[in-house]
Motif scaffolding. Structure first.
Motif, PDB file in Angstrom:
ATOM      1  N   GLU A   1      11.153  10.370 -13.931  1.00 42.82           N
ATOM      2  CA  GLU A   1       9.939  11.157 -13.686  1.00 42.82           C
ATOM      3  C   GLU A   1       9.021  10.406 -12.725  1.00 42.82           C
ATOM      4  O   GLU A   1       9.021   9.170 -12.670  1.00 42.82           O
ATOM      5  N   PHE A   2       8.226  11.163 -11.962  1.00 43.81           N
ATOM      6  CA  PHE A   2       7.241  10.533 -11.083  1.00 43.81           C
ATOM      7  C   PHE A   2       5.854  11.076 -11.412  1.00 43.81           C
ATOM      8  O   PHE A   2       5.709  12.155 -11.992  1.00 43.81           O
ATOM      9  N   TRP A   3       4.829  10.294 -11.042  1.00 47.97           N
ATOM     10  CA  TRP A   3       3.453  10.617 -11.389  1.00 47.97           C
ATOM     11  C   TRP A   3       2.542  10.367 -10.191  1.00 47.97           C
ATOM     12  O   TRP A   3       2.908   9.668  -9.253  1.00 47.97           O
ATOM     13  N   THR A   4       1.335  10.903 -10.251  1.00 46.98           N
ATOM     14  CA  THR A   4       0.331  10.536  -9.256  1.00 46.98           C
ATOM     15  C   THR A   4      -0.053   9.082  -9.488  1.00 46.98           C
ATOM     16  O   THR A   4       0.064   8.564 -10.606  1.00 46.98           O
ATOM     17  N   ALA A   5      -0.533   8.431  -8.441  1.00 44.84           N
ATOM     18  CA  ALA A   5      -0.933   7.032  -8.586  1.00 44.84           C
ATOM     19  C   ALA A   5      -2.103   6.894  -9.559  1.00 44.84           C
ATOM     20  O   ALA A   5      -2.241   5.856 -10.218  1.00 44.84           O
ATOM     21  N   LYS A   6      -2.928   7.915  -9.654  1.00 43.77           N
ATOM     22  CA  LYS A   6      -4.042   7.862 -10.621  1.00 43.77           C
ATOM     23  C   LYS A   6      -3.498   7.704 -12.027  1.00 43.77           C
ATOM     24  O   LYS A   6      -4.000   6.906 -12.821  1.00 43.77           O
ATOM     25  N   ARG A   7      -2.450   8.472 -12.345  1.00 48.14           N
ATOM     26  CA  ARG A   7      -1.797   8.336 -13.639  1.00 48.14           C
ATOM     27  C   ARG A   7      -1.012   7.031 -13.695  1.00 48.14           C
ATOM     28  O   ARG A   7      -0.974   6.352 -14.723  1.00 48.14           O
TER      29      ARG A   7
ATOM     30  N   ALA B   1      15.151  15.153   0.606  1.00 44.55           N
ATOM     31  CA  ALA B   1      14.674  14.040  -0.218  1.00 44.55           C
ATOM     32  C   ALA B   1      13.173  14.145  -0.471  1.00 44.55           C
ATOM     33  O   ALA B   1      12.700  13.930  -1.598  1.00 44.55           O
ATOM     34  N   TRP B   2      12.403  14.496   0.565  1.00 47.48           N
ATOM     35  CA  TRP B   2      10.959  14.648   0.397  1.00 47.48           C
ATOM     36  C   TRP B   2      10.618  15.864  -0.467  1.00 47.48           C
ATOM     37  O   TRP B   2       9.678  15.839  -1.248  1.00 47.48           O
ATOM     38  N   SER B   3      11.409  16.936  -0.299  1.00 44.95           N
ATOM     39  CA  SER B   3      11.114  18.174  -1.029  1.00 44.95           C
ATOM     40  C   SER B   3      11.245  18.008  -2.539  1.00 44.95           C
ATOM     41  O   SER B   3      10.622  18.748  -3.306  1.00 44.95           O
ATOM     42  N   ARG B   4      12.079  17.048  -2.982  1.00 40.72           N
ATOM     43  CA  ARG B   4      12.197  16.815  -4.428  1.00 40.72           C
ATOM     44  C   ARG B   4      10.882  16.363  -5.025  1.00 40.72           C
ATOM     45  O   ARG B   4      10.668  16.483  -6.241  1.00 40.72           O
ATOM     46  N   LEU B   5      10.007  15.809  -4.174  1.00 42.06           N
ATOM     47  CA  LEU B   5       8.685  15.377  -4.639  1.00 42.06           C
ATOM     48  C   LEU B   5       7.615  16.433  -4.368  1.00 42.06           C
ATOM     49  O   LEU B   5       6.438  16.201  -4.639  1.00 42.06           O
ATOM     50  N   GLY B   6       8.035  17.548  -3.778  1.00 37.26           N
ATOM     51  CA  GLY B   6       7.073  18.588  -3.440  1.00 37.26           C
ATOM     52  C   GLY B   6       6.278  18.262  -2.197  1.00 37.26           C
ATOM     53  O   GLY B   6       5.197  18.840  -1.976  1.00 37.26           O
ATOM     54  N   LEU B   7       6.801  17.362  -1.359  1.00 40.77           N
ATOM     55  CA  LEU B   7       6.096  16.943  -0.147  1.00 40.77           C
ATOM     56  C   LEU B   7       6.791  17.468   1.103  1.00 40.77           C
ATOM     57  O   LEU B   7       7.961  17.755   1.101  1.00 40.77           O
TER      58      LEU B   7
ATOM     59  N   PHE C   1       0.847  -1.188   0.000  1.00 41.75           N
ATOM     60  CA  PHE C   1       0.000   0.000   0.000  1.00 41.75           C
ATOM     61  C   PHE C   1       0.884   1.240   0.000  1.00 41.75           C
ATOM     62  O   PHE C   1       1.797   1.362   0.820  1.00 41.75           O
ATOM     63  N   VAL C   2       0.629   2.145  -0.936  1.00 44.49           N
ATOM     64  CA  VAL C   2       1.400   3.379  -1.042  1.00 44.49           C
ATOM     65  C   VAL C   2       0.584   4.518  -0.444  1.00 44.49           C
ATOM     66  O   VAL C   2      -0.586   4.700  -0.788  1.00 44.49           O
ATOM     67  N   GLU C   3       1.218   5.275   0.442  1.00 41.37           N
ATOM     68  CA  GLU C   3       0.543   6.431   1.034  1.00 41.37           C
ATOM     69  C   GLU C   3       0.996   7.709   0.313  1.00 41.37           C
ATOM     70  O   GLU C   3       0.596   7.954  -0.806  1.00 41.37           O
ATOM     71  N   ASP C   4       1.854   8.523   0.922  1.00 38.05           N
ATOM     72  CA  ASP C   4       2.273   9.758   0.252  1.00 38.05           C
ATOM     73  C   ASP C   4       3.113   9.480  -0.993  1.00 38.05           C
ATOM     74  O   ASP C   4       2.925  10.119  -2.021  1.00 38.05           O
ATOM     75  N   ALA C   5       4.066   8.556  -0.877  1.00 40.26           N
ATOM     76  CA  ALA C   5       4.954   8.332  -2.020  1.00 40.26           C
ATOM     77  C   ALA C   5       5.651   6.990  -1.945  1.00 40.26           C
ATOM     78  O   ALA C   5       6.021   6.520  -0.871  1.00 40.26           O
ATOM     79  N   ALA C   6       5.816   6.377  -3.101  1.00 37.79           N
ATOM     80  CA  ALA C   6       6.742   5.256  -3.294  1.00 37.79           C
ATOM     81  C   ALA C   6       7.550   5.657  -4.510  1.00 37.79           C
ATOM     82  O   ALA C   6       7.221   5.324  -5.649  1.00 37.79           O
ATOM     83  N   ALA C   7       8.584   6.447  -4.252  1.00 44.82           N
ATOM     84  CA  ALA C   7       9.368   7.021  -5.340  1.00 44.82           C
ATOM     85  C   ALA C   7      10.799   6.527  -5.275  1.00 44.82           C
ATOM     86  O   ALA C   7      11.327   6.256  -4.198  1.00 44.82           O
ATOM     87  N   SER C   8      11.408   6.386  -6.448  1.00 39.31           N
ATOM     88  CA  SER C   8      12.799   5.938  -6.547  1.00 39.31           C
ATOM     89  C   SER C   8      12.957   4.622  -5.766  1.00 39.31           C
ATOM     90  O   SER C   8      12.294   3.648  -6.079  1.00 39.31           O
TER      91      SER C   8
ATOM     92  N   SER D   1      -1.211   9.847  -4.222  1.00 40.98           N
ATOM     93  CA  SER D   1       0.173   9.535  -3.872  1.00 40.98           C
ATOM     94  C   SER D   1       1.054   9.640  -5.116  1.00 40.98           C
ATOM     95  O   SER D   1       0.569   9.703  -6.241  1.00 40.98           O
ATOM     96  N   LEU D   2       2.366   9.666  -4.893  1.00 34.78           N
ATOM     97  CA  LEU D   2       3.323   9.778  -5.990  1.00 34.78           C
ATOM     98  C   LEU D   2       4.093   8.474  -6.148  1.00 34.78           C
ATOM     99  O   LEU D   2       4.539   7.887  -5.162  1.00 34.78           O
ATOM    100  N   VAL D   3       4.239   8.033  -7.399  1.00 37.78           N
ATOM    101  CA  VAL D   3       4.932   6.781  -7.681  1.00 37.78           C
ATOM    102  C   VAL D   3       5.882   6.975  -8.855  1.00 37.78           C
ATOM    103  O   VAL D   3       5.732   7.889  -9.659  1.00 37.78           O
ATOM    104  N   GLY D   4       6.856   6.078  -8.938  1.00 41.57           N
ATOM    105  CA  GLY D   4       7.790   6.122 -10.056  1.00 41.57           C
ATOM    106  C   GLY D   4       9.144   6.647  -9.654  1.00 41.57           C
ATOM    107  O   GLY D   4       9.752   6.170  -8.710  1.00 41.57           O
ATOM    108  N   SER D   5       9.631   7.651 -10.374  1.00 45.02           N
ATOM    109  CA  SER D   5      10.978   8.207 -10.171  1.00 45.02           C
ATOM    110  C   SER D   5      12.023   7.107 -10.321  1.00 45.02           C
ATOM    111  O   SER D   5      12.915   6.960  -9.487  1.00 45.02           O
ATOM    112  N   ILE D   6      11.899   6.338 -11.400  1.00 44.60           N
ATOM    113  CA  ILE D   6      12.809   5.223 -11.652  1.00 44.60           C
ATOM    114  C   ILE D   6      14.077   5.781 -12.291  1.00 44.60           C
ATOM    115  O   ILE D   6      14.237   5.810 -13.507  1.00 44.60           O
ATOM    116  N   GLY D   7      14.946   6.264 -11.452  1.00 50.29           N
ATOM    117  CA  GLY D   7      16.180   6.878 -11.915  1.00 50.29           C
ATOM    118  C   GLY D   7      17.208   6.897 -10.799  1.00 50.29           C
ATOM    119  O   GLY D   7      16.977   6.369  -9.716  1.00 50.29           O
TER     120      GLY D   7
END
Length: 287
Positions: free
Chosen positions: A212-218, A281-287, A102-109, A127-133
């Motif tokens: 790049e990261f996206w909202t979970a809806k996307r 680290a969180w600020s890079r996601l705008g959180l 379960f992803v809450e605020d972010a599962a990034a990178s 929530s934000l997901v991705g950032s595969i980099g």
């Protein structure tokens, strides 16, 4: 019970005698993985040393229909991310249990690296997901020490020992070497995501594996997550209103100071720096 789409995990049917006489609902262990991923053992950091005992305890609950893992992380150490994801899969295979992430605020990178260890990824739509980099950062103080009249003396054995020294001018060969390291690590990341979700991810590689990261809806439309939802709602839907959610958390010692997030060793300066790094680290996601 609500019909499930392909690939979703359905609650096992209870024996007839339990349906007649009643009993407490199934117990689902929940491990919360929240924070920056780092080999550093400071409070609020995720690493294999702190996470493994919690995972092992959760998977040992034999009657649990699944193990739930909540991921809330902006990422961090590539090595620790892989070790945690690998341990989740080892335990899932050993105990023959499915894993719901379960992803809450972010599962990034690195947080997304860990999330892909689940058999299903269920995320809050915002929530934000991705950032595969892969990212590496440093500072350069060459001009600063020159203005201050500081003469730095550095002695090394090995021509590349001073790579990325912040007090020396940047060298193109150093940058090329670091860039190759990033590409190697990025390849490991991409290979793992493909091994877990290649049949689900829809866009082309040059759209997904860009950092790049996206909202979970996307992310749902892209195949990065399997469905939208939250822990309690999903577990009640899957396993009934009497499901018991059992939190698997570390024991709090007498020397821990949870209200202040300080380590028992009293390293106030180190703890403050860790807090600043985590905030960055969180600020890079705008959180």
């Amino acid at each position: 019970m609500t019909a499930l789409t392909d690939g979703q995990i359905e609650a096992p049917k209870r024996p007839w005698y339990k349906r007649i006489f009643g009993n407490r609902g199934p117990v689902v262990p929940v491990v919360r993985l929240q924070g920056v991923i780092s080999q550093d053992l400071k409070p609020g950091r995720l690493n294999i040393a702190s996470v493994a005992p919690l995972l092992e305890k959760a998977f040992k609950i034999k009657k649990a229909p699944v193990v739930a893992i909540v991921v809330n992380s902006p990422g961090g150490s590539a090595v620790q991310s892989r070790l945690i994801a690998q341990r989740i899969r080892q335990l899932a295979d050993q105990h023959e249990k499915k894993v719901l992430v379960f992803v809450e605020d972010a599962a990034a990178s690195g947080g997304y690296f860990i999330a892909t260890a689940g058999d299903e990824i269920i995320a809050d739509p915002s929530s934000l997901v991705g950032s595969i980099g892969v990212i590496m950062a440093s500072f350069g103080f060459v001009d600063a020490i020159a203005r201050l009249g500081i003469d730095r003396r550095l002695y090394t054995a090995g021509k590349n020992k001073s790579t990325l020294d912040p007090f020396l001018p940047e060298k193109s060969e150093d940058v090329a070497r670091i860039k190759q390291m990033e590409l190697d690590i990025h390849e490991v990341f991409i290979d793992y995501v493909k091994s877990r979700r290649a049949d689900k991810i829809k866009p082309a590689d040059d759209e997904v594996y860009t950092g790049e990261f996206w909202t979970a809806k996307r992310g749902l439309a892209m195949g990065l997550v399997d469905s939208l939802g939250d822990l309690h709602g999903t577990l009640r839907e899957r396993f009934g209103k009497d499901v018991t959610i059992k939190s698997i958390a570390p024991k709090k010692g007498l020397l821990q100071l949870p209200n202040f997030g300080l380590s028992a060793g009293g390293d106030i300066a180190g703890d403050l720096m860790a807090k600043i790094e985590d905030r960055q680290a969180w600020s890079r996601l705008g959180l």
